[in-house]
Motif scaffolding. Structure first.
Motif, short mmCIF file in Angstrom:
data_model
loop_
_atom_site.label_atom_id
_atom_site.label_comp_id
_atom_site.label_asym_id
_atom_site.label_seq_id
_atom_site.Cartn_x
_atom_site.Cartn_y
_atom_site.Cartn_z
N LEU A 280 2.97 6.09 -7.15
CA LEU A 280 1.65 6.70 -7.89
C LEU A 280 2.04 8.28 -7.52
O LEU A 280 1.87 9.02 -8.73
CB LEU A 280 0.50 6.24 -7.49
N GLN A 281 1.94 8.74 -6.41
CA GLN A 281 2.22 10.10 -5.86
C GLN A 281 3.60 10.81 -6.96
O GLN A 281 3.38 11.69 -7.41
CB GLN A 281 2.18 10.52 -4.69
N VAL B 189 -7.24 -1.32 -8.54
CA VAL B 189 -6.61 -2.54 -8.63
C VAL B 189 -7.10 -3.56 -7.37
O VAL B 189 -7.19 -4.59 -7.57
CB VAL B 189 -5.05 -2.06 -8.49
N CYS C 137 -4.33 4.46 -20.62
CA CYS C 137 -4.09 5.53 -19.87
C CYS C 137 -3.06 6.34 -20.04
O CYS C 137 -2.04 5.94 -20.73
CB CYS C 137 -3.85 5.08 -18.61
N ALA C 138 -3.22 7.74 -19.65
CA ALA C 138 -1.97 8.61 -19.95
C ALA C 138 -2.12 9.49 -18.86
O ALA C 138 -3.11 9.58 -18.06
CB ALA C 138 -2.12 9.34 -21.14
N LEU C 139 -0.78 10.04 -18.29
CA LEU C 139 -0.73 10.77 -16.99
C LEU C 139 -1.75 12.24 -17.21
O LEU C 139 -2.38 12.67 -16.10
CB LEU C 139 0.59 11.16 -16.94
N ARG D 71 0.14 1.20 -14.56
CA ARG D 71 -0.44 1.30 -15.86
C ARG D 71 -1.74 2.32 -15.89
O ARG D 71 -1.82 2.99 -16.91
CB ARG D 71 -0.72 -0.01 -16.22
N LEU D 72 -2.64 2.19 -14.81
CA LEU D 72 -3.75 3.11 -14.76
C LEU D 72 -3.27 4.42 -14.62
O LEU D 72 -4.06 5.36 -15.15
CB LEU D 72 -4.71 2.56 -13.56
N MET D 73 -2.21 4.82 -14.19
CA MET D 73 -1.76 6.22 -14.21
C MET D 73 -1.06 6.51 -15.47
O MET D 73 -1.20 7.89 -15.89
CB MET D 73 -0.61 6.40 -12.97
N GLY D 74 -1.07 5.51 -16.43
CA GLY D 74 -0.57 6.23 -17.73
C GLY D 74 0.98 5.93 -18.06
O GLY D 74 1.84 6.36 -18.60
N ILE E 114 -5.35 2.94 -6.99
CA ILE E 114 -4.96 1.75 -6.01
C ILE E 114 -6.44 1.08 -5.76
O ILE E 114 -6.44 -0.07 -5.83
CB ILE E 114 -4.54 2.52 -5.08
N GLY F 264 6.02 13.61 -13.36
CA GLY F 264 5.28 13.40 -14.77
C GLY F 264 6.05 12.38 -15.35
O GLY F 264 6.37 12.46 -16.58
N SER F 265 6.41 11.48 -14.79
CA SER F 265 7.29 10.12 -15.14
C SER F 265 6.61 8.97 -15.95
O SER F 265 5.25 9.21 -15.62
CB SER F 265 7.97 9.56 -14.25
N GLN G 91 0.68 -1.21 -0.11
CA GLN G 91 0.15 0.12 0.08
C GLN G 91 0.83 1.34 -0.15
O GLN G 91 0.61 2.15 -0.69
CB GLN G 91 -0.74 -0.09 1.23
N MET H 146 2.86 1.78 -3.36
CA MET H 146 2.09 2.14 -4.37
C MET H 146 1.65 3.56 -4.24
O MET H 146 1.84 4.40 -5.14
CB MET H 146 0.67 1.33 -4.18
N GLU H 147 1.17 3.94 -3.12
CA GLU H 147 0.99 5.35 -2.78
C GLU H 147 2.21 6.33 -3.06
O GLU H 147 2.14 7.19 -3.82
CB GLU H 147 0.65 5.56 -1.31
N SER I 120 -0.12 -2.99 -12.22
CA SER I 120 -1.51 -2.68 -12.85
C SER I 120 -1.78 -1.16 -12.40
O SER I 120 -2.25 -0.28 -13.24
CB SER I 120 -2.62 -3.40 -12.13
N ALA I 121 -1.63 -0.94 -11.21
CA ALA I 121 -1.75 0.70 -10.69
C ALA I 121 -0.95 1.74 -11.59
O ALA I 121 -1.60 2.57 -11.97
CB ALA I 121 -1.67 0.85 -9.15
N ILE J 181 4.93 9.67 -9.34
CA ILE J 181 4.67 9.80 -10.91
C ILE J 181 3.89 11.03 -11.36
O ILE J 181 4.25 11.59 -12.39
CB ILE J 181 3.95 8.50 -11.47
N VAL J 182 2.92 11.25 -10.47
CA VAL J 182 2.31 12.49 -10.80
C VAL J 182 3.10 13.73 -10.52
O VAL J 182 3.13 14.63 -11.52
CB VAL J 182 1.13 12.76 -9.74
#
Lengths: 286, 133, 137
Positions: free
Chosen positions: A190-191, B91, B102-104, A227-230, B88, A197-198, A183, A186-187, A224-225, A193-194
């Motif tokens: 993903l944070q 998933v 998907c894209a950012l 990828r959902l972020m792109g 999250i 902008g990676s 958890q 992931m957090e 998977s998560a 990545i945002v």
């Protein structure tokens, strides 16, 4: 009939404080290295004052009475601050127990009738025992807080997200990967990545001692998560033992890009964002 | 009745979901979108969900539907700006939205759409086999 | 031992009430300091269960409770409907099983998103589902 003990406590609180303080000194409860004499006196006085103020005929036998909330607050405060300062449980416990001794001593000096003295002492006893339990409970809670904070710090430290290149993040995972850790991973990932902008994240599992179906599931979830972020996710640091277990357990990683080393993952990542790494000396074009 | 606006930008359709979705609204969006794809012969659909704080199985299904329906009408769909907490949760829910691109952010999403469409024109090869799920 | 610290209730009669419920749950979860990811998980689970409620029982009531167990605080949601009930709970809890036209992720998915999940159902009388998400769970 007015309660004897309550009357005495209210009238004699100065004397009780003196007695109590004397007891604390004798009990070695006074740790001058951890708390100054003066502070301890102020603390004790506050407690006695609010004890004398809140005690009455009606709540004497009922330690759960709302009137005692203030005392409970003071006691909890004392216990927690002591737990954090490093007092031993004995020293903390002695704080309240020595108050009990002072109260009982005062009662025995004031009440002449042995039957009355006995009943009143018993009541004081049970009330103060309950107070000391509160102290003990909060003392342990204070210690647990310290442990929890440290646990948080460890998890925080052990999941760094590193920007290795513009648009490429790396996340070395060290230690086992359970669900709460996943958890956090992931957090953080993903944070990050945002924020950066990676578009590529490399999950390096060189530091993961063993992999089982559950750990693999956590890894796949993270992929998977991402990828959902792109963003695309590469898992690197697959040691031979891990490759063996993965196959033996029948874990399907075919959807995931996997690499043996962080270096080859980075190379793949460069390829994905159309970058080329060249040796400087050989490029005489410029 | 409430409706989510769909903007036409050249060959693309652009949807920015700014409100909390409930099921009826999502279903309306699905049918509106496919109508628009046909009407304007669009080549790409870009759905910006950066303001969406919750995606449950129903809305996940709608997104999948839109993507598949557009695909068979020869339009690519890209979902952009998903919030980390939403990713999250999806998933964890067991809905990794396979087959949806998907894209950012909107900018990256546009790039992705363009690359997919030029690729389609250059050769009619399937860009990615996992798309067909 | 679980102690209830606070209570609230939302009645569900139409789809738009889902949004009201989400906002109310979010308010309470924020109040106890629950992180964004856990909030999202809880609200998503609530969203799934409310959909079932509307679909099979045409609505019901959701009780929102702030609960505490030891040092942990959390939000408990209790979904009560007077619908047709569930014939086979084990089957309903299975991934991909559905009696309607959906993905069949509602119940099993909701269970994965929360820390505690309890379901009671009597055929022709109704269903009660209770879910709990701990602040740091």
């Amino acid at each position: 009939m007015k309660n004897e003990a309550v009357k005495i406590i209210k009238a004699k609180k100065k004397y009780i404080l003196e007695q109590w303080f004397q007891n604390q000194l004798e009990n070695d409860g006074l740790r001058e290295d951890l708390i100054t004499n003066e502070d301890q006196r102020i603390q004790s006085e506050e407690l006695i004052n609010s004890f004398a103020a809140s005690i009455s005929d009606t709540n004497f036998d009922n330690f759960q009475s709302r009137d005692f909330e203030k005392i409970e607050d003071i006691l909890s405060g004392v216990a927690i601050s002591r737990a954090k300062r490093g007092f031993t449980p004995r020293e903390t416990g002695a704080y309240v127990l020595s108050l009990k001794m002072a109260l009982l001593k005062t009662l025995s000096e004031e009440i002449k009738d042995p039957v009355v003295l006995y009943t009143e002492s018993m009541r004081i006893n049970s009330l103060l025992d309950n107070f000391s339990m509160i102290t003990f409970e909060t003392f342990i809670k204070g210690r647990e807080d310290v442990i929890l904070r440290q646990t948080d710090e460890i998890t925080e430290i052990s999941t760094p997200v590193i920007k290795v290149w513009d648009g490429i993040l790396a996340l070395p995972i060290i230690g086992t990967l359970d669900s709460s850790r996943t958890q956090i991973v992931m957090e953080n990932l993903l944070q990050e990545i945002v924020e950066t902008g990676s578009s590529i994240a490399i999950l390096d599992i060189s530091g993961v001692p063993a992999i089982d179906t559950l750990v693999a599931q956590h890894l796949i979830k993270t992929v998977s998560a991402t990828r959902l972020m792109g963003a695309e996710c590469i898992i690197s640091g697959i040691r031979p033992e891990i490759a063996q277990t993965v196959v033996h357990l029948g874990i399907d990683l075919s959807d995931v890009i996997t690499k043996a080393t962080l270096a080859s993952a980075l190379k793949t990542a460069f390829g994905m964002i159309e970058l080329e790494v060249r040796k400087k000396a050989t490029s005489k074009v410029l | 009745m409430d409706r989510i606006p769909i903007l036409k930008m050249g060959d693309f359709l652009l949807v920015t979901i700014q409100v909390d979705l409930y099921d009826q609204l999502a279903e309306t969006l699905e049918s509106d979108l496919v109508q628009m794809v046909r009407k304007y012969n669009s080549k790409g659909v870009l759905i910006d969900i950066s303001a969406v704080s919750i995606i449950d199985s129903f809305m996940g299904r709608i997104l999948g539907n839109i993507s598949t329906m557009s695909k068979i009408m020869d339009a690519e769909t890209v979902v952009v700006g998903m919030q980390p907490a939403v990713a999250i949760t999806l998933v964890e829910l067991g809905l990794p939205l396979k087959g949806i691109h998907c894209a950012l952010n909107v900018e990256r999403g546009m790039e992705l759409l363009r690359s997919k469409i030029t690729l389609d024109i250059q050769d009619d090869d399937d860009y990615d086999d996992s798309d067909t799920e | 031992m679980i102690v209830i610290l606070n209570k609230d209730a939302v009645s569900i009669t139409r789809e738009q009430d889902t949004i009201l419920l989400r906002n109310r749950v979010k308010e309470w979860a924020t109040k106890i300091g629950m992180g964004l990811v856990n909030q999202t998980k809880l609200i998503t689970a609530a969203s799934e269960l409310v959909r079932n409620m509307l679909k099979y029982a045409r609505g019901g009531v959701v009780n929102i409770e702030i609960v505490s167990k030891g040092r942990e605080n959390g939000v408990r949601l209790i979904f009560i409907d007077k619908g047709p009930g569930i014939h086979d709970i084990n089957l309903a809890m299975r991934d991909g099983y559905t009696t309607g036209r959906s993905l069949g992720l509602g119940l099993p998915g909701a269970r994965r998103l929360v820390n505690e999940f309890e379901i009671q159902s009597v055929v022709n009388e109704g269903t009660t589902i209770s879910i709990t998400k701990w602040k740091n769970g």
